[in-house]
Design a protein around this motif. Structure first.
Motif, PDB file in Angstrom:
ATOM      1  N   ALA A 222       0.823  -1.202   0.000  1.00  6.74           N
ATOM      2  CA  ALA A 222       0.000   0.000   0.000  1.00  6.74           C
ATOM      3  C   ALA A 222       0.866   1.265   0.000  1.00  6.74           C
ATOM      4  N   GLY A 223       2.173   1.093  -0.043  1.00  4.80           N
ATOM      5  CA  GLY A 223       3.044   2.250  -0.164  1.00  4.80           C
ATOM      6  C   GLY A 223       3.693   2.711   1.126  1.00  4.80           C
ATOM      7  N   HIS A 224       3.425   2.020   2.215  1.00  3.80           N
ATOM      8  CA  HIS A 224       4.007   2.445   3.489  1.00  3.80           C
ATOM      9  C   HIS A 224       5.486   2.074   3.573  1.00  3.80           C
ATOM     10  N   ARG A 225       6.267   2.961   4.145  1.00  2.00           N
ATOM     11  CA  ARG A 225       7.692   2.687   4.354  1.00  2.00           C
ATOM     12  C   ARG A 225       8.089   2.936   5.804  1.00  2.00           C
ATOM     13  N   ARG A 226       7.486   3.921   6.402  1.00  2.00           N
ATOM     14  CA  ARG A 226       7.829   4.266   7.773  1.00  2.00           C
ATOM     15  C   ARG A 226       6.795   3.634   8.704  1.00  2.00           C
ATOM     16  N   ILE A 227       7.168   2.460   9.181  1.00  2.00           N
ATOM     17  CA  ILE A 227       6.221   1.670   9.972  1.00  2.00           C
ATOM     18  C   ILE A 227       6.765   1.473  11.377  1.00  2.00           C
ATOM     19  N   GLY A 228       5.981   1.810  12.366  1.00  2.00           N
ATOM     20  CA  GLY A 228       6.407   1.637  13.754  1.00  2.00           C
ATOM     21  C   GLY A 228       5.689   0.479  14.417  1.00  2.00           C
ATOM     22  N   MET A 229       6.139   0.158  15.588  1.00  2.00           N
ATOM     23  CA  MET A 229       5.444  -0.883  16.331  1.00  2.00           C
ATOM     24  C   MET A 229       5.229  -0.466  17.775  1.00  2.00           C
ATOM     25  N   LEU A 230       4.098  -0.872  18.284  1.00  2.00           N
ATOM     26  CA  LEU A 230       3.812  -0.693  19.708  1.00  2.00           C
ATOM     27  C   LEU A 230       3.900  -2.059  20.378  1.00  2.00           C
ATOM     28  N   ASP A 231       5.023  -2.305  21.020  1.00  2.00           N
ATOM     29  CA  ASP A 231       5.198  -3.568  21.732  1.00  2.00           C
ATOM     30  C   ASP A 231       4.526  -3.441  23.108  1.00  2.00           C
ATOM     31  N   HIS A 232       4.497  -4.531  23.847  1.00  2.00           N
ATOM     32  CA  HIS A 232       3.900  -4.417  25.181  1.00  2.00           C
ATOM     33  C   HIS A 232       5.001  -4.186  26.205  1.00  2.00           C
ATOM     34  N   ALA A 233       4.631  -3.549  27.273  1.00  2.00           N
ATOM     35  CA  ALA A 233       5.627  -3.110  28.244  1.00  2.00           C
ATOM     36  C   ALA A 233       5.768  -4.063  29.411  1.00  2.00           C
ATOM     37  N   GLY A 234       5.084  -5.190  29.304  1.00  2.00           N
ATOM     38  CA  GLY A 234       5.032  -6.074  30.463  1.00  2.00           C
ATOM     39  C   GLY A 234       6.352  -6.694  30.870  1.00  2.00           C
ATOM     40  N   ARG A 235       6.838  -7.597  30.052  1.00  2.00           N
ATOM     41  CA  ARG A 235       8.029  -8.345  30.416  1.00  2.00           C
ATOM     42  C   ARG A 235       9.280  -7.531  30.140  1.00  2.00           C
ATOM     43  N   ALA A 236      10.377  -8.079  30.581  1.00  2.00           N
ATOM     44  CA  ALA A 236      11.651  -7.386  30.393  1.00  2.00           C
ATOM     45  C   ALA A 236      12.088  -7.451  28.918  1.00  2.00           C
ATOM     46  N   GLU A 237      12.131  -8.665  28.407  1.00  2.00           N
ATOM     47  CA  GLU A 237      12.669  -8.826  27.050  1.00  2.00           C
ATOM     48  C   GLU A 237      11.599  -8.492  25.999  1.00  2.00           C
ATOM     49  N   PRO A 238      12.043  -8.071  24.827  1.00  2.00           N
ATOM     50  CA  PRO A 238      11.092  -7.814  23.744  1.00  2.00           C
ATOM     51  C   PRO A 238      10.358  -9.080  23.356  1.00  2.00           C
ATOM     52  N   SER A 239       9.190  -8.923  22.820  1.00  2.00           N
ATOM     53  CA  SER A 239       8.338 -10.079  22.552  1.00  2.00           C
ATOM     54  C   SER A 239       8.726 -10.798  21.267  1.00  2.00           C
ATOM     55  N   LEU A 240       8.203 -12.018  21.158  1.00  2.00           N
ATOM     56  CA  LEU A 240       8.355 -12.794  19.940  1.00  2.00           C
ATOM     57  C   LEU A 240       7.735 -12.043  18.760  1.00  2.00           C
ATOM     58  N   ARG A 241       6.627 -11.408  19.035  1.00  2.00           N
ATOM     59  CA  ARG A 241       5.932 -10.701  17.960  1.00  2.00           C
ATOM     60  C   ARG A 241       6.798  -9.576  17.412  1.00  2.00           C
ATOM     61  N   ARG A 242       7.572  -9.007  18.297  1.00  2.00           N
ATOM     62  CA  ARG A 242       8.460  -7.949  17.846  1.00  2.00           C
ATOM     63  C   ARG A 242       9.548  -8.508  16.943  1.00  2.00           C
ATOM     64  N   ASP A 243      10.017  -9.705  17.285  1.00  2.00           N
ATOM     65  CA  ASP A 243      11.014 -10.343  16.427  1.00  2.00           C
ATOM     66  C   ASP A 243      10.458 -10.595  15.036  1.00  2.00           C
ATOM     67  N   TRP A 244       9.244 -11.105  15.004  1.00  2.00           N
ATOM     68  CA  TRP A 244       8.620 -11.355  13.706  1.00  2.00           C
ATOM     69  C   TRP A 244       8.524 -10.057  12.906  1.00  2.00           C
ATOM     70  N   PHE A 245       8.141  -9.009  13.609  1.00  2.00           N
ATOM     71  CA  PHE A 245       8.006  -7.708  12.980  1.00  2.00           C
ATOM     72  C   PHE A 245       9.343  -7.259  12.398  1.00  2.00           C
ATOM     73  N   THR A 246      10.372  -7.341  13.224  1.00  2.00           N
ATOM     74  CA  THR A 246      11.695  -6.902  12.771  1.00  2.00           C
ATOM     75  C   THR A 246      12.149  -7.698  11.544  1.00  2.00           C
ATOM     76  N   ASP A 247      11.969  -9.001  11.604  1.00  2.00           N
ATOM     77  CA  ASP A 247      12.330  -9.845  10.468  1.00  2.00           C
ATOM     78  C   ASP A 247      11.612  -9.412   9.209  1.00  2.00           C
ATOM     79  N   ALA A 248      10.316  -9.238   9.344  1.00  2.00           N
ATOM     80  CA  ALA A 248       9.510  -8.892   8.175  1.00  2.00           C
ATOM     81  C   ALA A 248       9.967  -7.561   7.596  1.00  2.00           C
ATOM     82  N   MET A 249      10.265  -6.623   8.470  1.00  2.00           N
ATOM     83  CA  MET A 249      10.737  -5.323   8.001  1.00  2.00           C
ATOM     84  C   MET A 249      12.055  -5.470   7.251  1.00  2.00           C
ATOM     85  N   ASN A 250      12.958  -6.216   7.853  1.00  2.00           N
ATOM     86  CA  ASN A 250      14.264  -6.408   7.228  1.00  2.00           C
ATOM     87  C   ASN A 250      14.132  -7.015   5.843  1.00  2.00           C
ATOM     88  N   GLU A 251      13.216  -7.914   5.728  1.00  2.00           N
ATOM     89  CA  GLU A 251      13.040  -8.592   4.453  1.00  2.00           C
ATOM     90  C   GLU A 251      12.690  -7.616   3.334  1.00  2.00           C
TER      91      GLU A 251
END
Lengths: 327, 327
Positions: free
Chosen positions: A174-203
């Motif tokens: 759809a033309g988006h390039r600048r995409i952010g993410m709102l992760d959850h603040a609960g646990r210490a380490e970043p979430s699995l979902r964030r990893d998936w997000f990062t991977d997809a972005m990198n791709e």
DNA sequence: CGCCAATCCGTGAACGTTCACGGGAGCGTT
DNA sequence: AACGCTCCCGTGAACGTTCACGGATTGGCG
């Protein structure tokens, strides 16, 4: 504090033996119509109700499964629970629900008490396996959304990788390039979902994704979006840890005068039914929540019944992109 | 399909008697430290778990209460259930949840099975008292949101009259005169809430209130508002049977180009937490849902324990107007 | 040495139900 | 009349645990 009325009391009043009473109440054959009626009348008269303990003791059926959930008010877990209840009903099993209120202490308390009340347990746990094992003392257990190392556990795995990739593909197309993410603040380490997000972005060759943290509530999502857009006003799309946060973000976006999805696209995670009541309806990486609950119960039940458990590959629930209106 | 491992097996392996095993596991006194450890080890070794049936048979504590709910996916009932679970946990009671899927047939099926699994039952029933009584055969029961005639039942009464009056007052004060209502389309007869609405309207000299019917879902609310506004385009406010319908109406209003609350004020019923995630946040006649659940469990538990039940006047939950943004 | 108390442990009974088996009454058949 | 079958019903046992009681061993003290 009167004594309990037992099957013998009924027998005495009806002028028959225990066994005949049992026959009458359980619709067994080998009983005369008139005496059956007489027994039934006597039972009603005395207000007799069979002891579930005595009955359960002698016939080995009747399985009840404990469902442990962090917060029933979170619609995601509600949907999982609904799926679990439905599956249990279909099998004639019973479900005792425990809400641990997102607290480790309550989780421990629940584990302490659960072993003496159910035949198996399924749900979301945050304690490590060693402690779980210690508390459960051999009780069959199914972990949801989390892998197990000890073979004594079983788990329902959640795979969101494909779905998240679809979501980012959708945004990029759809033309988006600048995409952010709102992760959850609960646990210490970043979430699995964030990893998936990062991977997809990198791709897609999109690097350094911008990430904010949100408390797991609509207000948390709203706040986090405010903050994120304050630091990065050029974002045109956000992916969120879950739908609740996304709905908060949706509301915040509108308050900021941003039209969704024109000025800001929003994609959540979970695919809650609830996503349809907000405007615009929430696009989301959808999980089949009912199936998660159903699988957990099914597996737990099989473990106690000694049936062959479901194979690993069937215990996987994959997410897919569910396009509605917000992106 | 191996035999169950019993307390006797543990006793044999540990070289002690049943009773000593029992003592070790229940932290009773009168046992030597070393033998206790030996027994515990043997129990762990064998994977021994005491039978809840045998245990329940001999000691009369351990109460579990059945909670019957029409639809767990409906956030209102979810909140009630959450309140119930919390109250039960505080008391050390257990709750088995039954979802009747809004179906009479499922309700009958549930009643059939529930008597043999719980000590008391609480929840929402749609069958008449006679049939309830027949199925429950003496099981203590607490009806929520519905009066009872048979003294054997207990009930949690919901009073929305005051709240609805407040709502209409609020609207009238804001200048509204043409106010419609979206009732629910489920049952044959109009709802109690509709009666309260009509009364409140009459009190302000506003007659012939316009009423539409909505299915109990957001989509149902949206559709119903469409229809209602189609027939009566001059309405400036609507009161709805519940928040779910109101949220659908909210969305429909926006699609019709009506700003809420400027062009159309919307007031729901229930006061769900969920009402805050939509935009504008939903003004609603609010019920203390957690308290409803808690009261139901508390009363049910007292009935089985033989404690003095809560008096009628404490079993009343009153609604109050909760002003947010939509009116 | 004798006695008592404390400490630890085991044995029968009980909880309330269902299962397995056996037995009596009634009727028909040979 | 003897036999067998069907229908109905009752008796002992079993399920697995805790409770109430009683017994054995030890140590301390007069």
């Amino acid at each position: 504090m009167s004594k309990r009325v037992t099957i013998n009391d009924v027998a005495r009043v009806a002028g028959v033996s225990r066994q005949t009473v049992s026959r009458a109440l359980n619709d067994k054959g080998e009983i005369d119509g008139s005496t059956k009626q007489r027994v039934l009348d006597a039972a009603r008269e005395l207000g007799y109700r069979p002891s579930r303990f005595a009955r359960g003791l002698v016939r080995q059926d009747s399985t009840t499964i404990g469902l442990v959930i962090p917060d029933l008010l979170n619609p995601f877990f509600t949907e999982v629970a609904a799926g679990a209840l439905e599956a249990a009903r279909a099998r004639g099993w019973h479900v005792i629900v425990y809400d641990t209120a997102d607290s480790i202490a309550e989780e421990r308390g629940t584990l302490e008490v659960v072993t003496s009340q159910v035949d198996a347990v399924a749900g979301y746990f945050s304690l490590d396996e060693a402690e779980l094992d210690r508390h459960l003392s051999g009780l069959p257990a199914v972990l949801i959304g989390r892998d197990h190392r000890m073979p004594r556990f079983s788990s329902i795995r959640i795979d969101g990788e494909k779905g998240v990739h679809e979501a980012i593909d959708h945004l990029v197309t759809a033309g988006h390039r600048r995409i952010g993410m709102l992760d959850h603040a609960g646990r210490a380490e970043p979430s699995l979902r964030r990893d998936w997000f990062t991977d997809a972005m990198n791709e897609h060759g999109l690097h350094a994704p911008v990430v904010g943290n949100a408390v797991q509530s609509a207000d948390g999502g709203a706040e986090a979006l405010h903050e994120l857009l304050g630091q990065h006003p050029d974002l045109t799309a956000v992916f969120t840890y879950n739908d609740i946060i996304a709905m908060g973000a949706l509301k915040a976006a509108r308050k900021l005068g941003k039209a969704v999805p024109r000025d800001l696209a929003v994609i959540g995670f979970d695919g809650l039914q609830l996503g349809t009541v907000v405007d615009p309806a929430l696009t989301s990486v959808a999980l089949d929540t009912r199936r998660i609950g159903a699988l957990a119960i099914e597996q737990a039940g099989r473990l106690v019944a000694g049936e062959t458990p479901l194979p690993e590959e069937e215990l996987l629930v994959s997410a897919v992109l569910l396009v509605r209106e917000s992106a």
